[in-house]
Motif scaffolding. Sequence first.
Motif, PDB file in Angstrom:
ATOM      1  N   PRO A   1       2.359  -0.797  12.679  1.00  0.00           N
ATOM      2  CA  PRO A   1       2.311  -1.700  13.849  1.00  0.00           C
ATOM      3  C   PRO A   1       2.192  -3.189  13.518  1.00  0.00           C
ATOM      4  O   PRO A   1       2.177  -3.982  14.437  1.00  0.00           O
TER       5      PRO A   1
ATOM      6  N   PHE B   1      -1.300  16.604   0.073  1.00  0.00           N
ATOM      7  CA  PHE B   1      -2.017  15.690  -0.818  1.00  0.00           C
ATOM      8  C   PHE B   1      -1.408  14.278  -0.752  1.00  0.00           C
ATOM      9  O   PHE B   1      -2.110  13.293  -0.544  1.00  0.00           O
ATOM     10  N   LEU B   2      -0.048  14.209  -0.921  1.00  0.00           N
ATOM     11  CA  LEU B   2       0.624  12.908  -0.885  1.00  0.00           C
ATOM     12  C   LEU B   2       0.502  12.268   0.497  1.00  0.00           C
ATOM     13  O   LEU B   2       0.387  11.054   0.631  1.00  0.00           O
TER      14      LEU B   2
ATOM     15  N   ARG C   1      -1.997  12.581   2.559  1.00  0.00           N
ATOM     16  CA  ARG C   1      -3.342  11.996   2.700  1.00  0.00           C
ATOM     17  C   ARG C   1      -3.484  10.729   1.866  1.00  0.00           C
ATOM     18  O   ARG C   1      -4.244   9.835   2.216  1.00  0.00           O
ATOM     19  N   ALA C   2      -2.723  10.657   0.765  1.00  0.00           N
ATOM     20  CA  ALA C   2      -2.819   9.469  -0.092  1.00  0.00           C
ATOM     21  C   ALA C   2      -2.056   8.285   0.513  1.00  0.00           C
ATOM     22  O   ALA C   2      -2.570   7.169   0.545  1.00  0.00           O
ATOM     23  N   TYR C   3      -0.837   8.541   0.967  1.00  0.00           N
ATOM     24  CA  TYR C   3       0.034   7.407   1.325  1.00  0.00           C
ATOM     25  C   TYR C   3       0.274   7.208   2.822  1.00  0.00           C
ATOM     26  O   TYR C   3       0.691   6.133   3.231  1.00  0.00           O
TER      27      TYR C   3
ATOM     28  N   PHE D   1      -1.112   4.173   4.740  1.00  0.00           N
ATOM     29  CA  PHE D   1      -0.375   2.904   4.579  1.00  0.00           C
ATOM     30  C   PHE D   1       0.672   2.772   5.684  1.00  0.00           C
ATOM     31  O   PHE D   1       0.830   1.720   6.294  1.00  0.00           O
TER      32      PHE D   1
ATOM     33  N   TYR E   1       0.753   4.368   8.522  1.00  0.00           N
ATOM     34  CA  TYR E   1       0.121   4.376   9.839  1.00  0.00           C
ATOM     35  C   TYR E   1      -0.405   2.987  10.216  1.00  0.00           C
ATOM     36  O   TYR E   1      -0.258   2.536  11.353  1.00  0.00           O
ATOM     37  N   TYR E   2      -1.020   2.315   9.234  1.00  0.00           N
ATOM     38  CA  TYR E   2      -1.615   1.014   9.553  1.00  0.00           C
ATOM     39  C   TYR E   2      -0.637  -0.150   9.366  1.00  0.00           C
ATOM     40  O   TYR E   2      -0.747  -1.172  10.034  1.00  0.00           O
ATOM     41  N   LEU E   3       0.319  -0.003   8.428  1.00  0.00           N
ATOM     42  CA  LEU E   3       1.281  -1.098   8.250  1.00  0.00           C
ATOM     43  C   LEU E   3       2.365  -1.053   9.324  1.00  0.00           C
ATOM     44  O   LEU E   3       2.958  -2.075   9.650  1.00  0.00           O
TER      45      LEU E   3
END
Lengths: 255, 261
Positions: free
Chosen positions: B116, B102-103, B105-107, B110, B112-114
């Motif tokens: 790079p 759950f956590l 999928r929530a966080y 962030f 993954y995209y922050l």
Amino acid sequence: MTTSFRRRDYRPAALAWASLILVFCLVEALIRTGVLSVYVVPLPSSIVAAIPRVVAEESIGRRLLLTGGEALGASVLLIVVGTGLGILLYRSRLVRAATENWIAAFAAAPLILAYPLFLVIFGRNALTIVMLGFLAGLAPMILKTVEGLSIVRRSLLNVGRSFNLSEWDLFWKIHFPAAVPTIFTGIRLSLIFALINIFGLEFLINFGGLGQLINELAERYDLPGTYVAIGFVILVSVCFFIVIERLERWLRPGG
Amino acid sequence: MSTASIPLTKSAPLSFETRVRSLKLAIVASLLLIWEAMARSGLLFEDVVPSIVVVVAALGGVLVDPVFYSNLAITAWEVGTAILVGGVTGLAVGFVLGNSRFLSRAYEPFLYYLGPTPKIIFFPLLIMWFGIGPGSKAALGALSSFFPIAIATAAAIRSVDPILLRVGASFRLSRWQTFYKIFLPAIRGPLTNGFRLGLGIAIIGTVLAETKLSNQGIGYLIIQTYTTFNMARMYALLLLLFAIAILLNAALSRLARRFGA
């Protein structure tokens, strides 16, 4: 016949957004109560209020075009030179065996640290940024092109041979199209490397588009504006990564 | 023994490995020759492309210069602090996210995209928070290394065989015992790989920050050579820095392979 619906679970996304809002509110409260200095961290509300000002006064559109142009220049060079070198390496087993480890080591080298050297060679202009972006992404582009061409299924090539295709036709009609999904992974990786270096170098040498904006606003001690500019760079990067990831998924077989 | 007794045979073709080795030597020799020819041709500024002899002399000069080692020690301290802070927080966050779907999928988006995005853009903020000294450089290194370590830890935790966890539960291991007796040995390979990536990025972040605003460290030495146009010393410093980064990367890669990554 039964129809089953799989409901999408929105709770994790809701938690993520709620956490972000909570952090914003917490920082706002800590600054307003004097626990955090407003001269170190600006009020989140003042950052939000600064967005229209930064967009209007700092010519975001022109800066976006400038950074986009640099990224485009580096991308074209990467795709043309990287794919070309990858094809050459694939076709010469000897050269590949002699240079593949060097290219992998080059990929791990912290090339951006050599930016003063690029400044001396190319000057403080967009060419330096494009060249560094290009070289930073070159190694993954070459390696992924070689990998893509090496893993093409033998049965596909045998079908081509059974139709008496020439070596040239075999390459361009079967080999290369089959390798495109893996080559696109290389394009994605190399563009990410290039974009990181382009933003970073714009900030470091105070030249160009969005990276320079952060530097300028920080030097003017416009804290809310600096936060907005950083947020804008993050937003552009994230949008770019999402788009290119979707494209890659679309290109993959069964994607 | 007379040479006449040896039968004259057609020389055997060179093996593939020998040809590869010869080609490698030929490439290195050609590159050095091209460089030296460019330096001596007068077509380019002598200072921009100095002779290899001059670069080697500058390399020798840097290696016996105590100033280089005192600045290297400062950069090493900043990178060490960065990897310690970024590593411990990355490990903790990765452990929590790896254990909760759950956590995660929530966080994790962030992270993954922050991950790079270029971390150097946060440097103006870190100067405000930690000052212009080594603290802000170490902070930038920590921020840079946090993301690959957290992502690698979360992925590694998810890959742990559930049977191992059930065995641990049957032995009534505490949470802490489960962590250091089951999770840590099971994830040490991918974790070392995550630290390898984190260390590389921490070095880049720290040295870049030194080039931007500092009066000590290897980054400062490099930018000094730029402002004084001492190109031979710049090449020497860059070569040494690249060699250190590549050697550290190779050492951690070998360690990760030994741990089964």
